[in-house]
Design a protein around this motif. Sequence first.
Motif, PDB file in Angstrom:
ATOM      1  N   GLY A  31      62.835 -36.430  52.993  1.00 57.25           N
ATOM      2  CA  GLY A  31      62.686 -36.922  54.480  1.00 57.25           C
ATOM      3  C   GLY A  31      63.302 -35.606  55.041  1.00 57.25           C
ATOM      4  O   GLY A  31      63.336 -35.721  56.379  1.00 57.25           O
ATOM      5  N   GLN A  32      63.955 -34.363  54.410  1.00 58.21           N
ATOM      6  CA  GLN A  32      64.771 -33.547  55.191  1.00 58.21           C
ATOM      7  C   GLN A  32      63.710 -32.315  55.109  1.00 58.21           C
ATOM      8  O   GLN A  32      63.030 -31.956  54.050  1.00 58.21           O
ATOM      9  CB  GLN A  32      66.062 -33.196  54.259  1.00 58.21           C
ATOM     10  CG  GLN A  32      66.862 -34.517  54.159  1.00 58.21           C
ATOM     11  CD  GLN A  32      67.667 -34.788  55.396  1.00 58.21           C
ATOM     12  OE1 GLN A  32      67.869 -33.765  56.032  1.00 58.21           O
ATOM     13  NE2 GLN A  32      67.689 -35.975  55.626  1.00 58.21           N
ATOM     14  N   ALA A  33      63.789 -31.660  56.440  1.00 52.88           N
ATOM     15  CA  ALA A  33      62.812 -30.791  56.624  1.00 52.88           C
ATOM     16  C   ALA A  33      63.616 -29.535  55.416  1.00 52.88           C
ATOM     17  O   ALA A  33      64.764 -29.212  55.775  1.00 52.88           O
ATOM     18  CB  ALA A  33      62.808 -29.866  57.909  1.00 52.88           C
ATOM     19  N   LEU A  34      62.733 -28.925  54.745  1.00 59.96           N
ATOM     20  CA  LEU A  34      63.077 -27.655  53.917  1.00 59.96           C
ATOM     21  C   LEU A  34      63.281 -26.476  54.514  1.00 59.96           C
ATOM     22  O   LEU A  34      62.162 -26.023  55.350  1.00 59.96           O
ATOM     23  CB  LEU A  34      61.864 -27.620  52.691  1.00 59.96           C
ATOM     24  CG  LEU A  34      62.229 -26.558  51.777  1.00 59.96           C
ATOM     25  CD1 LEU A  34      63.468 -26.717  50.977  1.00 59.96           C
ATOM     26  CD2 LEU A  34      61.049 -26.329  50.788  1.00 59.96           C
ATOM     27  N   ASP A  35      64.370 -25.833  54.291  1.00 59.69           N
ATOM     28  CA  ASP A  35      64.436 -24.589  54.942  1.00 59.69           C
ATOM     29  C   ASP A  35      65.024 -23.525  54.161  1.00 59.69           C
ATOM     30  O   ASP A  35      66.057 -23.609  53.608  1.00 59.69           O
ATOM     31  CB  ASP A  35      65.620 -24.520  56.219  1.00 59.69           C
ATOM     32  CG  ASP A  35      66.014 -23.219  56.934  1.00 59.69           C
ATOM     33  OD1 ASP A  35      65.091 -22.436  56.941  1.00 59.69           O
ATOM     34  OD2 ASP A  35      66.820 -23.460  57.583  1.00 59.69           O
ATOM     35  N   GLY A  36      64.311 -22.628  53.463  1.00 50.01           N
ATOM     36  CA  GLY A  36      64.617 -21.751  52.509  1.00 50.01           C
ATOM     37  C   GLY A  36      64.124 -22.571  50.984  1.00 50.01           C
ATOM     38  O   GLY A  36      63.256 -23.248  51.197  1.00 50.01           O
ATOM     39  N   VAL A  37      64.714 -21.972  50.143  1.00 48.59           N
ATOM     40  CA  VAL A  37      64.229 -22.353  48.780  1.00 48.59           C
ATOM     41  C   VAL A  37      64.390 -23.814  48.189  1.00 48.59           C
ATOM     42  O   VAL A  37      65.580 -24.461  48.975  1.00 48.59           O
ATOM     43  CB  VAL A  37      64.984 -21.463  47.596  1.00 48.59           C
ATOM     44  CG1 VAL A  37      64.713 -21.985  46.376  1.00 48.59           C
ATOM     45  CG2 VAL A  37      64.614 -20.096  47.637  1.00 48.59           C
ATOM     46  N   ASN A  38      63.568 -24.501  47.988  1.00 49.42           N
ATOM     47  CA  ASN A  38      63.869 -25.934  47.541  1.00 49.42           C
ATOM     48  C   ASN A  38      64.570 -26.154  46.336  1.00 49.42           C
ATOM     49  O   ASN A  38      64.269 -25.918  45.088  1.00 49.42           O
ATOM     50  CB  ASN A  38      62.455 -26.486  47.166  1.00 49.42           C
ATOM     51  CG  ASN A  38      62.442 -28.064  47.198  1.00 49.42           C
ATOM     52  OD1 ASN A  38      63.584 -28.734  46.848  1.00 49.42           O
ATOM     53  ND2 ASN A  38      61.070 -28.574  47.023  1.00 49.42           N
ATOM     54  N   LEU A  81      58.463 -35.382  47.892  1.00 53.59           N
ATOM     55  CA  LEU A  81      58.151 -33.967  48.524  1.00 53.59           C
ATOM     56  C   LEU A  81      56.934 -34.460  49.357  1.00 53.59           C
ATOM     57  O   LEU A  81      55.895 -35.315  48.967  1.00 53.59           O
ATOM     58  CB  LEU A  81      57.600 -33.297  47.366  1.00 53.59           C
ATOM     59  CG  LEU A  81      57.046 -31.964  47.688  1.00 53.59           C
ATOM     60  CD1 LEU A  81      58.002 -31.083  48.030  1.00 53.59           C
ATOM     61  CD2 LEU A  81      56.345 -31.370  46.613  1.00 53.59           C
ATOM     62  N   GLU A  82      56.880 -33.776  50.603  1.00 56.44           N
ATOM     63  CA  GLU A  82      55.917 -33.949  51.612  1.00 56.44           C
ATOM     64  C   GLU A  82      55.511 -32.778  52.225  1.00 56.44           C
ATOM     65  O   GLU A  82      56.436 -32.062  52.605  1.00 56.44           O
ATOM     66  CB  GLU A  82      56.386 -34.969  52.608  1.00 56.44           C
ATOM     67  CG  GLU A  82      55.114 -35.602  53.417  1.00 56.44           C
ATOM     68  CD  GLU A  82      55.425 -36.449  54.554  1.00 56.44           C
ATOM     69  OE1 GLU A  82      56.659 -36.937  54.725  1.00 56.44           O
ATOM     70  OE2 GLU A  82      54.718 -36.524  55.323  1.00 56.44           O
ATOM     71  N   LEU A  83      54.259 -32.418  52.202  1.00 57.07           N
ATOM     72  CA  LEU A  83      53.712 -31.252  53.089  1.00 57.07           C
ATOM     73  C   LEU A  83      53.058 -31.923  54.117  1.00 57.07           C
ATOM     74  O   LEU A  83      52.211 -32.898  54.221  1.00 57.07           O
ATOM     75  CB  LEU A  83      52.893 -30.264  52.212  1.00 57.07           C
ATOM     76  CG  LEU A  83      53.193 -29.862  50.931  1.00 57.07           C
ATOM     77  CD1 LEU A  83      51.971 -28.924  50.310  1.00 57.07           C
ATOM     78  CD2 LEU A  83      54.528 -29.080  50.856  1.00 57.07           C
ATOM     79  N   ARG A  84      53.485 -31.393  55.486  1.00 55.67           N
ATOM     80  CA  ARG A  84      52.781 -31.994  56.676  1.00 55.67           C
ATOM     81  C   ARG A  84      52.023 -30.898  57.265  1.00 55.67           C
ATOM     82  O   ARG A  84      52.534 -29.872  57.869  1.00 55.67           O
ATOM     83  CB  ARG A  84      53.969 -32.611  57.561  1.00 55.67           C
ATOM     84  CG  ARG A  84      54.366 -34.047  57.457  1.00 55.67           C
ATOM     85  CD  ARG A  84      55.256 -34.659  58.187  1.00 55.67           C
ATOM     86  NE  ARG A  84      56.254 -35.307  57.607  1.00 55.67           N
ATOM     87  CZ  ARG A  84      57.434 -35.661  58.216  1.00 55.67           C
ATOM     88  NH1 ARG A  84      57.675 -35.173  59.468  1.00 55.67           N
ATOM     89  NH2 ARG A  84      58.449 -36.382  57.471  1.00 55.67           N
ATOM     90  N   ALA A  85      50.843 -31.197  57.555  1.00 54.86           N
ATOM     91  CA  ALA A  85      50.025 -30.113  58.212  1.00 54.86           C
ATOM     92  C   ALA A  85      50.315 -28.759  57.895  1.00 54.86           C
ATOM     93  O   ALA A  85      50.319 -27.749  58.972  1.00 54.86           O
ATOM     94  CB  ALA A  85      50.012 -30.545  59.590  1.00 54.86           C
TER      95      ALA A  85
END
Length: 274
Positions: free
Chosen positions: A77-84, A8-12
């Motif tokens: 590594g995949q951009a999250l779109d919607g619910v995780n 899990l990564e939060l970027r800026a």
Amino acid sequence: MAAAPAALELRAVSCVFAARGRKVGADGYLVVDQTSLSVAQGEFVSVVGPTGCGKSTLLNIAAGLLSPSSGGVYVYGQALDGVNRQAGYLFQAEALMPWCSALENVMAGLLFRGATRASAREPALHWLRRVGLGGFAGSYPHELSGGMRKRVALAQMLILEPDILLMDEPFSALDVQTRQLMENELLELWSAKKKAVLFITHDLDEAIALSDRVIVLSAGPATRPIGEFAIDLARPRDVIAIRDDPGFAQLHARIWQIMKDEVLKAHSRQMEGA
Ligand SMILES: Nc1ncnc2c1ncn2[C@@H]1O[C@H](COP(=O)(O)OP(=O)(O)O)[C@@H](O)[C@H]1O
Ligand SMILES: [Mg+2]
């Protein structure tokens, strides 16, 4: 060899809420400001910060329940779109269905995913046993203690075998003894099948006892990480005994050094009604 992506990564990530009668600029209320953090596969990371600083907001963003105003969330590594969908979520508040037995509550997620009642029953019983409630399958939430209800909620999350566990002050409403038991049980379950954990708490002792890494957030508004500490205490840990470890006291002193001012700031802002 390429490094494995973070679980899990939060970027800026920034988060702005519409102003709710606050002293704010025309653009709203900046709760989270340009926050980056990551949790490696199998790593237990806690985020600590004073009440109201934006911890739940960050976790909701990681869960995909809330979209950041800017920045992004990445899951393996995949951009999250919607619910995780790779994450399980344990809330601070009770989230059991009162009209369902413990067994039905634990089965619910599988049924929701399309499993039949017959196929959901065995795994649900297995998870109830794993959290020490093998004898309470037929009990309803109101017949269970607060600690037992938390165990049901834990089984409800774990039965879906999420790769990432998101936990928002899950034990804060429990009495100290029950809470410490639950913390030890969580560590035991985690060490059996290492998931990536993002654990939110305002309690520094709890954060140190459980984690591989502790991230400290500043007081709001515009919270952001202001310190990060590796917790190099031996595992397996007992959350009660570990408090007697000299390493624990040293880490506590170092982290409290920077956390103290934030807690005081948060307190005085609350008193001002800011
Ligand atoms: N949906 C919302 N709209 C406006 N303000 C919000 C909303 N959710 C949270 N806030 C505000 O954002 C700040 C951070 O809240 P929260 O993330 O719940 O803090 P914490 O979990 O650290 O106690 C608080 O000041 C809270 O009042
Ligand atoms: Mg919160």
